[in-house]
Write an enzyme that holds these catalytic residues in place. Sequence first.
Site, PDB file in Angstrom:
ATOM      1  N   GLU A 169     -14.615 -17.892   2.917  1.00 38.25           N
ATOM      2  CA  GLU A 169     -15.978 -17.351   2.810  1.00 38.25           C
ATOM      3  C   GLU A 169     -15.952 -15.821   2.697  1.00 38.25           C
ATOM      4  O   GLU A 169     -16.615 -15.111   3.461  1.00 38.25           O
ATOM      5  CB  GLU A 169     -16.857 -17.826   3.982  1.00 38.25           C
TER       6      GLU A 169
ATOM      7  N   GLU B  45     -15.318 -27.411   3.246  1.00 35.10           N
ATOM      8  CA  GLU B  45     -16.265 -27.492   4.368  1.00 35.10           C
ATOM      9  C   GLU B  45     -17.490 -28.259   3.903  1.00 35.10           C
ATOM     10  O   GLU B  45     -18.166 -27.840   2.951  1.00 35.10           O
ATOM     11  CB  GLU B  45     -16.660 -26.095   4.871  1.00 35.10           C
TER      12      GLU B  45
HETATM   13  O1  AHR Z   1     -17.595 -24.680  10.119  1.00 39.17           O
HETATM   14  C1  AHR Z   1     -18.257 -23.627  10.744  1.00 39.17           C
HETATM   15  C2  AHR Z   1     -18.285 -22.357   9.887  1.00 39.17           C
HETATM   16  O2  AHR Z   1     -19.043 -22.579   8.746  1.00 39.17           O
HETATM   17  C3  AHR Z   1     -16.971 -21.879   9.350  1.00 39.17           C
HETATM   18  O3  AHR Z   1     -16.267 -21.114  10.264  1.00 39.17           O
HETATM   19  C4  AHR Z   1     -17.373 -21.049   8.188  1.00 39.17           C
HETATM   20  O4  AHR Z   1     -16.397 -21.004   7.182  1.00 39.17           O
HETATM   21  C5  AHR Z   1     -18.671 -21.673   7.735  1.00 39.17           C
HETATM   22  O5  AHR Z   1     -19.668 -20.747   7.557  1.00 39.17           O
END
Ligand code: AHR
Length: 493
Positions: free
Chosen positions: A173, A296
């Site tokens: 990110e 994610e």
């Molecule tokens: O999964 C929780 C968070 O969500 C992670 O650390 C991040 O990459 C995303 O914003």
Amino acid sequence: MVNVTLKADSNQGLINRNIYGHFSEHLGRCIYEGIWVGENSPIPNTEGIRNDVLTALQKLNIPVLRWPGGCFADEYHWKDGVGPLSERARMINTNWGGVEENNHFGTHEFLRLCELLGTEPYISGNVGSGTVQEMQQWVEYMTFDGESPMANWRKSNGREKPWKLTYFGVGNENWGCGGNMRAEYYADEYRRYATYVRNYSDNQIYKIACGPNEDNYHWTEVLMREAHQHMSGLSLHYYTLPTGVWQDKGEATGFNESDWFQTLKRTLHMEELIVKHSEIMDKYDPECKVGLIIDEWGTWYNVEPGTNPGFLYQQNTMRDALVAGINLNLFNKYNKRVQMANLAQIVNVLQALVLTEGEKMILTPTYHVFDMYQVHMDAERLELDFESPGYTFGEDTIPQLSLSASRDQESVIHVTACNLSHTDELEVVCQLQATDSSVASGRILHHGEIGAFNTFEQPENVTPSEWKDVALENGQLRFVLPPASVGVIAIKA
Ligand code: AHR
């Protein structure tokens, strides 16, 4: 009733087993308590890793596990997490609750966990606050087979032979918590850092660049245009929020029918994201050499009342089971481009597989879906022809049926099915073409209440059972999906 045609000879390519991957971050009680309790804990453990969680996860045959973050990755300095535990540096986990991180779970412990699970590690490197040298040395430490400063340090820390490490993420990110970079800037940074993520000895690294958040198509365009020759994969993050609003995401339990509908509708948005990002990727990479890595995904609710807001602890209901089933069916469908996906997160955080409380552990409805769907791993995807009936709520309509089919190496065909409707059952009549299979059996995850979940007092409130409404006769498979259910069917000769 809906008619479906399943073409048993319509080979649509292998479903990469890594689509069934997971994610473990130093966040809340995921690593500490959830996985790592330390060797001196009264909770039974193997080299510090709790046995109950280990045994539950082993049953899922998890193909790949991402670590150490998430946002944590871009503040993680790996050298703090190797060597004797008592000498490891302590830090503040600024992203997640401001709690102390004692670095007791580091590189050796994570890679040992992967060995015990039979899982491929996927390590996220630090671009946001780390140096190129630090990243280069981490890879050298883990994978160099010979004499070198980092390999010698590894040996002195008790590991003679290097580990096999395939998946390495160059930042996380970086458009947000990983440095707030612009796509143009990160693309150059990616190229620089990735240069030094080297293939030592015979280890071959699959390099994953930080990809877009949700529908940031500009990010994908720039990354593909400027750096696709330097990457093996590009990530995508998309979370399902019932309300779609970060300030008040909605509750994990006690939700109403409208929340159910909205959550599933937002889950289906994943398809548009995959299609549109893939179109951009196709432009620069028509041969599909670069994988789309959805590292994610999952539900994100308001935290459980009374828990640390930075720990992202939430319950997990039948609604989460549907979210998992729908997403996994979609990832299978786009198996040409989607090469990996990692549910956020494996234990005690967001859409977890298992939850722990002290020495107790429970399996969530999401766990059961992953258990049922593991039949698709490395199987050949098969084409399904059908038009789903609509599921209407208020003014809005979404498809009622989500389906996926594959054939495994023993020629067993598996169909996974989700009924999104909270009120109506669905009868499916499926013509099986090009197969003489004659036996079908199934398992179904279903509960009379859409908000049902497992608790430490009632750990088996939601569990799969034999699916009796499944019949196969004269090449015709018939099954009835109860409302709000996820099922799997095995079809054999
Ligand atoms: O999964 C929780 C968070 O969500 C992670 O650390 C991040 O990459 C995303 O914003």
